[in-house]
Motif scaffolding. Structure first.
Motif, PDB file in Angstrom:
ATOM      1  N   GLN A 105      17.491  35.417 -10.459  1.00 55.13           N
ATOM      2  CA  GLN A 105      17.671  34.409 -11.509  1.00 55.13           C
ATOM      3  C   GLN A 105      18.790  33.455 -11.136  1.00 55.13           C
ATOM      4  OE1 GLN A 105      18.256  37.124 -14.740  1.00 55.13           O
ATOM      5  NE2 GLN A 105      16.086  37.176 -15.295  1.00 55.13           N
ATOM      6  N   LYS A 113      17.388  31.076  -8.559  1.00 56.02           N
ATOM      7  CA  LYS A 113      16.537  30.032  -9.173  1.00 56.02           C
ATOM      8  C   LYS A 113      17.407  29.000  -9.895  1.00 56.02           C
ATOM      9  CE  LYS A 113      13.462  32.689 -11.356  1.00 56.02           C
ATOM     10  NZ  LYS A 113      12.293  33.037 -12.189  1.00 56.02           N
ATOM     11  N   GLU A 114      18.415  29.517 -10.597  1.00 58.68           N
ATOM     12  CA  GLU A 114      19.329  28.638 -11.343  1.00 58.68           C
ATOM     13  C   GLU A 114      20.030  27.666 -10.390  1.00 58.68           C
ATOM     14  OE1 GLU A 114      19.618  28.914 -14.659  1.00 58.68           O
ATOM     15  OE2 GLU A 114      21.124  27.330 -14.853  1.00 58.68           O
TER      16      GLU A 114
END
Lengths: 135, 398
Positions: free
Chosen positions: A126, A129-130
């Motif tokens: 995550q 992706k961020e």
């Protein structure tokens, strides 16, 4: 069985996760917390155009989170946004009990049946992706 | 009969070592039976219908309030049903808190559960208050020595946990009440971790509000109580509006029911309240001096054994004075989730994480701890299994 989570390959990956630490200077730095358990991942990226040229990760978390960060350290350099999305989708695949494309993710197969531990594995991805959102 | 055998879930699984009662206790057959009886023979809404079932449901619901009041030495009108401790604290943060003004002060401590931090931060931001924090000692206790410096004539409320959900330390409420009185402030106590460990005369504590949850004291989830001194509750406006909490409604004006129903808008958790009443009745019949002695013996044994584990650090008092059997520890650099996972393999249910007490974790430089809670149904075998599991966790991670 719970202990199958902690196979030697996974413990080794957590212990020897490539690219641990901070990367300075960097183009992107992201910190994500898991509010339920307090796990924390910091990811620093240096970009070359749309692709990741170098990265470093710092994890305050469990073995699963450390090992997942190890996968990021091993496989994320050279990826662009689509490549990161594909890697993250592969993680989702293994956590839903399917065979992953990336062989290194097989160590996480036993986590599929431990729903409360999925977030431990997902946190570094995550963060990855961020960190690519701007790209 | 072993106390453990009165709990159907524990009786059905002899290999389960349940040490997570600090999160949710197990429920005895007496309580389950009371809830089932209501749902199968009396189920209806309360305070509304006149039919036989509605009368029975209302009697059971209000009877539960009586049981709870009796158990805690309180008046029935001082027992407000909520969904739990968090809802009870939020009720006070709104109904009591909204009368506060910019510059007023609310005092909490460094070891509070998030549910006794965040509502006050939200109130601070709504009203422009000052939120002050009592520090925690190395032993994991609220540093009451700091009261004199923190409590001022601007203090309107002191809100503290009776027993820490991390360190197990029990606060000396008499000192807190004395400090509050000298400033003219009210005292709210988060009693969630205290109430499962035996009877308590709440009014005798001298506090103004006392909040607790059913699910940690052998009752169902989703039910709890805000106890408030009658004169305090009578002076408070309602928190939520809706049915049941009114006296009359017109489009121009609504008048409100007296406490406790003023604070119970909408259909309440009726079966939960009946379960909590049954839990109080069940607890009233137990030999508490014997149970407390056994809980303390087990706690002492656990603390003594943990002290011998290499690299293990207990977060909380190592002695038994002014503490309950809530025992948190860090095993070297091993993450508490990993430790709890290995313990699960040994049949041990423990909590791992920050326990909704991030500021306390920050205070001790930890991401989290593993927590074992001793309950009336705990036995030596539970501690044996925990120690065996820790041996394996240490081999694997430490």
């Amino acid at each position: 069985m719970s202990d199958s989570l902690y196979q030697d390959a996974l413990l080794k990956l957590a212990r020897e996760a490539p690219r641990q630490g901070r990367l300075e200077p960097n183009d992107v730095s992201v910190r994500l917390d898991n509010p339920l358990c307090g796990d924390r991942v910091r990811l620093d990226l240096r970009m070359s155009g749309p692709k990741i040229a170098e990265l470093a990760h710092e994890v305050r978390g469990c073995v699963l989170c450390q090992a997942a960060a190890g996968i990021v350290g091993l496989h994320a350099v050279g990826l662009d946004r689509a490549g990161v999305a594909a890697l993250a989708a592969d993680v989702d695949r293994v956590l839903s009990g399917q065979d992953p494309v990336c062989d290194a993710l097989r160590s996480f197969a036993p986590v599929a049946s431990h729903r409360s531990r999925h977030d431990c594995v997902l946190l570094p991805f995550q963060a990855l992706k961020e960190s690519m959102k701007g790209g | 009969m072993r106390l453990r055998d009165r709990f159907p879930l524990l009786a059905a699984d002899p290999k389960l070592h349940y040490l997570d009662s600090g999160a949710s206790s197990q429920v005895p057959a007496d309580v389950l039976d009371a809830v089932t009886r209501f749902e199968t023979t009396q189920r209806a809404n309360v305070h509304r219908g006149v039919h036989r079932l509605a009368e029975a449901a209302t009697a059971a619901y209000e009877g539960a309030r009586d049981e709870i009041a009796r158990f805690f030495g309180a008046r029935r009108e001082e027992i407000v049903f909520t969904s739990g401790t968090t809802a009870a604290i939020n009720l006070v943060a709104h109904s009591f808190g909204d009368a506060l003004a910019a510059g007023d002060e609310v005092v909490i401590s460094e070891l509070e559960h998030h549910s006794n931090i965040v509502p006050w931060q939200m109130l601070r931001d709504r009203r422009g208050l000052k939120l002050k924090v009592l520090p925690v000692t190395e032993e994991g206790r609220i540093d009451l020595g700091a009261l004199d410096g923190v409590v001022t004539r601007k203090t309107r409320l002191i809100a503290l946990a009776h027993c820490s959900n991390v360190t197990g330390a029990v606060v000396d409420l008499a000192r807190v009440v004395a400090a509050a009185k000298s400033a003219g402030a009210a005292v709210l106590v988060d009693g969630a971790q205290r109430v499962p460990h035996g009877p308590l005369d709440i009014p005798e504590l001298g506090v103004d509000f006392y909040a607790f949850s059913g699910h940690k004291m052998y009752a169902p989830h989703g039910i709890g109580v805000l106890w408030g001194k009658r004169e305090r509750l009578e002076a408070l406006p309602p928190f939520m509006g809706g049915g049941d909490m009114i006296r009359s409604v017109t489009f121009e004006r609504t008048t409100y029911a007296p406490p406790p129903t003023r604070f119970e808008a909408g259909t309440p958790n009726i079966s939960g309240a009946i379960g909590l009443g049954a839990s109080c009745r069940w607890m009233s019949g137990l030999d508490w001096p014997g149970i407390v002695q056994e809980e303390m013996r087990l706690t002492g044994r656990l603390l003594g054994s943990l002290a011998k584990v290499p690299g293990l650090r207990v977060l909380g008092p190592l002695g038994l004075q002014q503490r309950l059997g809530v025992v948190s520890f860090a095993l070297g650099s091993a993450h508490p989730h990993d430790v709890a996972q290995i313990l699960d393999r040994h049949g041990v249910a423990c909590r791992g994480g920050h326990h909704c007490a991030e500021p306390l974790m920050e205070r001790f430089g930890l991401a989290g701890t593993t927590r074992a809670t001793i309950a009336p149904y705990s036995e030596d075998a539970d501690i044996d299994a925990l120690l065996n599991g820790l041996d394996e966790a240490r081999r694997l991670f430490a």
